[in-house]
Design a protein around this motif. Structure first.
Motif, PDB file in Angstrom:
ATOM      1  N   PRO A  61     -31.100   0.190  46.208  1.00  0.00           N
ATOM      2  CA  PRO A  61     -28.822  -0.455  45.246  1.00  0.00           C
ATOM      3  C   PRO A  61     -27.709  -0.250  46.010  1.00  0.00           C
ATOM      4  O   PRO A  61     -26.794  -0.587  45.732  1.00  0.00           O
ATOM      5  CB  PRO A  61     -28.887  -0.196  43.708  1.00  0.00           C
ATOM      6  N   ASP A  62     -28.063   1.425  46.992  1.00  0.00           N
ATOM      7  CA  ASP A  62     -26.798   1.835  47.007  1.00  0.00           C
ATOM      8  C   ASP A  62     -26.962   1.834  48.967  1.00  0.00           C
ATOM      9  O   ASP A  62     -26.419   3.064  49.215  1.00  0.00           O
ATOM     10  CB  ASP A  62     -26.625   3.484  46.539  1.00  0.00           C
ATOM     11  N   MET A  77     -28.033  -4.003  49.916  1.00  0.00           N
ATOM     12  CA  MET A  77     -27.150  -5.264  49.444  1.00  0.00           C
ATOM     13  C   MET A  77     -25.901  -6.059  50.420  1.00  0.00           C
ATOM     14  O   MET A  77     -26.477  -5.609  51.023  1.00  0.00           O
ATOM     15  CB  MET A  77     -26.169  -3.873  48.891  1.00  0.00           C
ATOM     16  N   LEU A 121     -21.367  -3.387  48.541  1.00  0.00           N
ATOM     17  CA  LEU A 121     -21.578  -2.558  48.037  1.00  0.00           C
ATOM     18  C   LEU A 121     -20.971  -2.083  47.035  1.00  0.00           C
ATOM     19  O   LEU A 121     -21.216  -1.574  45.816  1.00  0.00           O
ATOM     20  CB  LEU A 121     -21.708  -1.564  48.650  1.00  0.00           C
ATOM     21  N   SER A 136     -22.333  -5.090  43.678  1.00  0.00           N
ATOM     22  CA  SER A 136     -23.528  -4.533  44.276  1.00  0.00           C
ATOM     23  C   SER A 136     -24.031  -5.472  44.269  1.00  0.00           C
ATOM     24  O   SER A 136     -25.113  -6.587  43.149  1.00  0.00           O
ATOM     25  CB  SER A 136     -24.014  -3.556  42.914  1.00  0.00           C
ATOM     26  N   PRO A 156     -27.047  -8.068  45.888  1.00  0.00           N
ATOM     27  CA  PRO A 156     -27.832  -8.033  47.185  1.00  0.00           C
ATOM     28  C   PRO A 156     -28.012  -9.137  47.646  1.00  0.00           C
ATOM     29  O   PRO A 156     -27.434 -10.330  47.959  1.00  0.00           O
ATOM     30  CB  PRO A 156     -28.762  -8.683  45.937  1.00  0.00           C
ATOM     31  N   ASN A 157     -28.782  -8.810  49.468  1.00  0.00           N
ATOM     32  CA  ASN A 157     -28.968  -9.642  49.808  1.00  0.00           C
ATOM     33  C   ASN A 157     -29.944 -10.859  49.417  1.00  0.00           C
ATOM     34  O   ASN A 157     -30.959 -10.719  49.048  1.00  0.00           O
ATOM     35  CB  ASN A 157     -29.282  -8.656  51.687  1.00  0.00           C
TER      36      ASN A 157
END
Length: 483
Positions: free
Chosen positions: A46-47, A69, A72, A75, A77-78
């Motif tokens: 997540p980071d 991600m 970032l 937050s 996501p790909n």
């Protein structure tokens, strides 16, 4: 990418195939997702930034997904629908546009580029569109020239300024067709040729001829850095201790790169190529070979490298620009395409693609799975070894002190006194850079810049040429000081 209905076409395109004596077991589709997830677990946080992956077999997506991600800050996501800058993977799409223009009868690959680019100097030998496509023109790479101008990939430098920069180059790195040296200038100039021939920007032409007809609604050449693009990934670079910074560009150049797309759209594109939906022989024409003047046949085709991996034929190209790293690899005999798009400069898409290939491509030889089986790396390389200082003739540092100007770069550099008997280069990259004497009239700055002195009949230094970043012969002339 390829349907079984086109097997005969692929067999005709396959120059040679020798089955391996060892084959890898191909996992069922439902087992592929966890295996790919294991390969990408370091990027699925997540980071961290990450990537999107698609695997196509016989024209059908058998796997697609995202890791890490896309943004970032928020937050996000790909996913399979995340839009990435694909950098140099764009080149084969640019080449396709040129081939479509050839189909319209408005140009040929053997046309002199000066027909549409009259500002390019008339060199001793003709540069053709084919030379641009195969990186055999001898033109200097504008991204390397930008470094000499101290312009970074995050700085503003317009396409017109780039045309002017290329046009100021009085010399070539080599005669057209003599060597292969990867050159972004060539593919950027193809975008200019497209616009001047068709009356449409490369973005407009590709949208009309490729993206819209194929329903690739998330794809375009990104020629305006201020434009908002829904679902786009942000590019990042590592700064240490698990932290990242945004790494984007404000360059609006296209042709050598610039395509924004998704893994899903690229799956559509590669399948359409295999099925001949944009012309029955477009894919075959992208695989045209080039023979250098000395008879060597290149494996670099038209934005596509025709190579081998694990004993199998692979058509491949990678890309890297600012915070994006990308790869597209196709295995014609097996009908497999692997698409890997990442949004961090530390990401290694070619390595991930090879690892996925080991899972899904039949008849790979395990002993040959470390890297593509290229017999030679034909990227132009310079010998980093230098002559020992004792080989240089007697050296008087005072003879080179002074100011020098390059009309090709429109820059002034100075060679100044340093520590009484040494000299340094001033006017480039902030602090003066130490200059070493490494041979007769040959000076070096670090390991990347070589300076060859030029003397008149009396032996006085009148200038120098520099070799740097795969470029050669850039001229600096001494500025005669007025009393």
């Amino acid at each position: 990418m390829i349907r079984r209905a086109t097997t005969l076409t692929w067999l005709l395109m396959l120059l040679a195939y020798c089955p391996s004596i060892t084959a890898l077991d191909e996992p069922p589709v439902d087992e592929l997702a966890p295996r790919i997830a294991t390969l990408l677990r370091g990027w699925d946080q997540p980071d961290t930034p990450g990537c999107s992956i698609a695997v196509v077999k016989d024209g059908t997506i058998i796997y697609s997904g995202g890791f890490g991600m896309a943004n970032l800050d928020h937050s996000i996501p790909n996913g399979a629908d995340t839009v990435f800058r694909i950098a140099s993977v764009s080149k084969h799409i640019t080449a396709s546009c040129i081939l479509l223009l050839e189909d319209e009868g408005v140009l040929t690959l053997d046309s002199d580029i000066r027909k549409w680019l009259p500002e390019i100097p008339e060199y001793d030998e003709t540069i053709t569109i084919r030379h641009l496509l195969h990186h055999t023109s001898g033109l200097r790479d504008y991204t390397s020239l930008m470094r000499l101008l101290e312009i970074g990939d995050e700085d503003l430098f317009t396409p017109q300024q780039t045309i002017d920069l290329i046009a100021r180059q009085k010399g070539l790195n080599f005669s057209p067709g003599e060597k292969h040296s990867y050159c972004n200038s060539g593919y950027f100039l193809l975008s200019v040729i497209c616009q001047r021939v068709s009356g449409k920007t490369l973005r407009q032409f590709a949208d009309q001829k490729i993206f819209s007809p194929l329903g690739m609604t998330s794809s375009h050449y990104h020629d305006n850095h201020l434009e908002v693009t829904p679902k786009r990934a942000t590019g990042y670079a590592e700064i240490g201790e698990g932290k990242y910074r945004i790494h984007e560009t404000v360059l609006d150049h296209v042709g050598d790169g610039g395509v924004f797309t998704t893994v899903e759209d690229l799956a559509t594109w590669t399948t359409a190529l295999g099925e001949g939906r944009l012309g029955a022989n477009l894919l075959q024409r992208l695989q045209q070979k080039f023979t250098l003047n000395d008879g060597e046949v290149l494996d670099y085709c038209l934005g596509v490298v025709d190579t081998r991996f694990g004993g199998q034929r692979m058509l491949q190209h990678g890309g890297g620009w600012v915070g994006f790293r990308t790869s597209l690899a196709a295995f014609p005999r097996q009908g497999i395409v692997i698409i890997c798009l990442g949004n961090c400069s530390a990401f290694q898409p070619s390595r991930i693609s090879r690892q996925i290939a080991a899972l899904v491509v039949e008849d790979l030889v395990p002993a040959l799975l470390q890297r593509p089986d290229r017999a030679t790396d034909r990227r132009d390389r310079t010998d980093s070894s230098a002559a020992a200082p004792e080989d240089a003739k007697e050296w008087d540092h005072r003879q080179v002190l002074g100011r020098y100007h390059s009309s090709e770069l429109d820059r002034e550099w100075s060679i100044i006194d340093s520590s009484g008997t040494d000299v340094a280069l001033d006017g480039f990259e902030g602090e003066p850079l130490a200059i070493a004497v490494t041979g007769d009239d040959l000076l070096t700055v670090g390991r990347w810049l070589k300076m060859q002195l030029i003397r008149d009949e009396e032996g006085a230094v009148t200038g120098f040429t520099i070799d740097a970043g795969g470029m050669s012969g850039i001229l600096f002339q001494r500025i005669v000081e007025q009393d």
